[in-house]
Scaffold this motif. Structure first.
Motif, short mmCIF file in Angstrom:
data_model
loop_
_atom_site.label_atom_id
_atom_site.label_comp_id
_atom_site.label_asym_id
_atom_site.label_seq_id
_atom_site.Cartn_x
_atom_site.Cartn_y
_atom_site.Cartn_z
N PHE A 235 65.05 -15.97 -1.70
CA PHE A 235 64.70 -15.23 -2.91
C PHE A 235 63.36 -14.53 -2.71
CE2 PHE A 235 66.99 -18.63 -5.68
CZ PHE A 235 68.21 -18.04 -5.41
N ASP A 236 63.36 -13.21 -2.84
CA ASP A 236 62.15 -12.42 -2.71
C ASP A 236 61.84 -11.79 -4.07
OD1 ASP A 236 60.11 -10.66 -2.10
OD2 ASP A 236 61.19 -9.61 -0.51
N GLY A 237 60.78 -12.29 -4.72
CA GLY A 237 60.40 -11.79 -6.05
C GLY A 237 59.33 -10.72 -6.01
N ASN A 238 59.07 -10.17 -4.84
CA ASN A 238 57.97 -9.21 -4.69
C ASN A 238 58.22 -7.91 -5.44
OD1 ASN A 238 55.38 -8.90 -3.44
ND2 ASN A 238 56.28 -7.40 -2.06
N SER A 239 59.50 -7.61 -5.71
CA SER A 239 59.83 -6.33 -6.36
C SER A 239 60.44 -6.53 -7.74
CB SER A 239 60.80 -5.54 -5.47
OG SER A 239 60.23 -5.26 -4.22
N LEU A 240 60.15 -7.65 -8.39
CA LEU A 240 60.67 -7.87 -9.74
C LEU A 240 60.23 -6.74 -10.67
CD1 LEU A 240 60.03 -11.70 -10.27
CD2 LEU A 240 62.20 -10.58 -9.74
N ILE A 241 61.19 -6.25 -11.48
CA ILE A 241 60.84 -5.22 -12.46
C ILE A 241 60.76 -5.82 -13.87
CG2 ILE A 241 61.77 -3.31 -11.12
CD1 ILE A 241 64.30 -3.43 -12.80
N PHE A 242 61.21 -7.07 -14.01
CA PHE A 242 61.06 -7.77 -15.28
C PHE A 242 61.02 -9.27 -14.99
CE2 PHE A 242 62.58 -9.93 -19.09
CZ PHE A 242 61.75 -9.38 -20.04
N ASN A 243 60.09 -9.94 -15.64
CA ASN A 243 59.93 -11.39 -15.46
C ASN A 243 59.25 -11.93 -16.71
OD1 ASN A 243 59.41 -14.00 -14.66
ND2 ASN A 243 58.04 -13.47 -12.97
N ASN A 244 60.01 -12.66 -17.54
CA ASN A 244 59.44 -13.16 -18.80
C ASN A 244 59.01 -14.62 -18.70
OD1 ASN A 244 61.89 -14.50 -18.89
ND2 ASN A 244 62.45 -13.79 -20.95
N GLU A 245 58.80 -15.11 -17.48
CA GLU A 245 58.44 -16.52 -17.30
C GLU A 245 57.19 -16.90 -18.08
OE1 GLU A 245 56.29 -19.90 -15.64
OE2 GLU A 245 55.68 -17.80 -15.47
N SER A 246 56.17 -16.05 -18.05
CA SER A 246 54.90 -16.40 -18.68
C SER A 246 55.00 -16.44 -20.21
CB SER A 246 53.81 -15.41 -18.27
OG SER A 246 54.12 -14.10 -18.71
N LYS A 247 55.96 -15.72 -20.79
CA LYS A 247 56.08 -15.64 -22.25
C LYS A 247 57.17 -16.54 -22.82
CE LYS A 247 54.37 -10.87 -22.34
NZ LYS A 247 54.67 -9.47 -22.72
N THR A 248 57.98 -17.12 -21.95
CA THR A 248 59.10 -17.93 -22.41
C THR A 248 58.62 -19.33 -22.79
OG1 THR A 248 60.62 -16.73 -20.95
CG2 THR A 248 61.35 -18.88 -21.77
N PRO A 249 59.00 -19.83 -23.98
CA PRO A 249 58.62 -21.20 -24.37
C PRO A 249 59.24 -22.24 -23.44
CG PRO A 249 59.35 -19.92 -26.27
CD PRO A 249 59.71 -19.13 -25.05
N GLN A 250 58.59 -23.38 -23.31
CA GLN A 250 59.13 -24.48 -22.53
C GLN A 250 60.54 -24.84 -23.01
OE1 GLN A 250 57.71 -26.44 -19.91
NE2 GLN A 250 56.24 -24.76 -19.77
N GLY A 251 61.44 -25.02 -22.06
CA GLY A 251 62.80 -25.42 -22.38
C GLY A 251 63.74 -24.28 -22.68
N GLU A 252 63.22 -23.06 -22.79
CA GLU A 252 64.07 -21.91 -23.08
C GLU A 252 64.47 -21.20 -21.79
OE1 GLU A 252 65.19 -20.94 -26.11
OE2 GLU A 252 64.28 -22.79 -26.88
N ALA A 253 65.61 -20.51 -21.83
CA ALA A 253 66.11 -19.80 -20.66
C ALA A 253 65.24 -18.60 -20.34
CB ALA A 253 67.55 -19.35 -20.89
N MET A 254 65.02 -18.34 -19.05
CA MET A 254 64.20 -17.23 -18.60
C MET A 254 65.09 -16.11 -18.07
SD MET A 254 61.09 -19.11 -16.60
CE MET A 254 62.19 -19.76 -15.35
N THR A 255 64.47 -14.94 -17.91
CA THR A 255 65.15 -13.79 -17.32
C THR A 255 64.23 -13.14 -16.30
OG1 THR A 255 66.45 -13.32 -19.31
CG2 THR A 255 66.12 -11.50 -17.78
N VAL A 256 64.79 -12.81 -15.14
CA VAL A 256 64.10 -11.97 -14.16
C VAL A 256 65.07 -10.88 -13.74
CG1 VAL A 256 62.58 -13.80 -13.30
CG2 VAL A 256 64.77 -13.41 -12.20
#
Length: 285
Positions: A235-256
């Protein structure tokens, strides 16, 4: 990076037939002859001094015995065990001497946090880092022994929770290779979600998912070769165009979005600095 040593990072292959095993960490870790033979070759051949470190295991005596037998079958005559069960053991003169004299150390499977807790920051840890930097020295590890090699290390996480924030637990590893974060038994134990979360949290790191009986041979800390019968998921995340990890509450599903993925088999190479796949010297992607 001017690193003279070699890492052999192996995805594990646990023995399901051990009646003594009571949990995931208790299983003996075995490696197919092909990969173990490569460890011996990288170390200088059957005359090389190989030191087994079963610190991660809950049954270190049995694990050590299994590796002694396996290396003996490959013709190795100079194999010893560094019995490190506490931080104090990692400061003992006799164990330090073993590491100073070794051509290769081999970390067993078990619980990777035991390695960092009992060896991290010790004299032996410092010697391992120096020798990896300065000598033609091999550090090999399977399963937990593989996962501990990076600076950031997955310490746990329930794959049944899939890609939910907080599922994966991350701590500090042994720091031999800075650009990777490693997971083992990746296919069999369905660890896609926890490695993806680790990369979402540290998108500058390359996520390495190792199948069993599969490994990496890392040279100069900037490229690796895939070995073994299984696959490596990268997995190479160097070119992510969207990543909501920092804003997602604990226990909730994330999107990249735009998480680049490679599936690599035996014989393929990956340049860590370029983030490109090669077969021998031929650029693939």
């Amino acid at each position: 990076m001017n690193i003279k040593g070699t890492l052999v990072i192996i995805g594990g292959n646990e023995d399901k037939g051990q009646s003594i095993a009571t949990s995931e960490q208790d299983h003996l870790e075995f490696i197919e002859d092909g990969i173990l033979s490569r460890v011996v070759k990288e170390s200088g051949g059957v005359s090389a001094k190989i030191v087994i470190i079963p610190t991660a295991s809950r049954i270190p005596d049995q694990v050590a015995k299994s590796y002694l037998s396996a290396f003996e079958k490959l013709g190795c005559k100079n194999v010893e065990v560094a019995d490190i069960r506490s931080f104090e053991d990692a400061e003992k003169k006799e164990n330090i001497q073993l590491i100073e004299e070794a051509d290769c150390v081999m970390f067993s499977g078990g619980d990777q946090s035991q390695i960092t807790r009992k060896i991290g920051g010790s004299k032996i840890h410092n010697i391992l880092q120096r020798r990896y930097q300065d000598d033609n020295f091999v550090i090999a590890g399977t399963s937990a022994g593989a996962m501990c090699m990076s600076e950031k290390m997955i310490t746990g996480g329930n794959p049944k929770e899939f890609f939910k924030k907080g599922t994966v637990k991350i701590g500090d590893g042994m720091g031999f290779i800075p650009n990777l974060i490693i997971d083992s038994h990746f296919i069999r134990r369905k660890r896609f979600g926890r490695l993806a979360e680790a990369v979402a949290h540290f998108p500058h790191l390359i996520g390495i998912g190792l199948a069993e009986d599969t490994g990496l041979v890392v040279k100069k800390c900037n490229s690796f070769e895939v070995i073994g019968s299984g696959m490596v998921i990268l997995f190479d995340g160097n070119s992510l165009i969207f990543n909501n990890e920092s804003k997602t509450p604990q226990g909730e599903a994330m999107t990249v979005a735009n998480l680049k993925t490679h599936v690599l088999a035996d014989g393929f190479h990956f340049n860590i600095e370029e983030r490109k796949v090669y077969f021998n010297s031929t650029l693939t992607v």
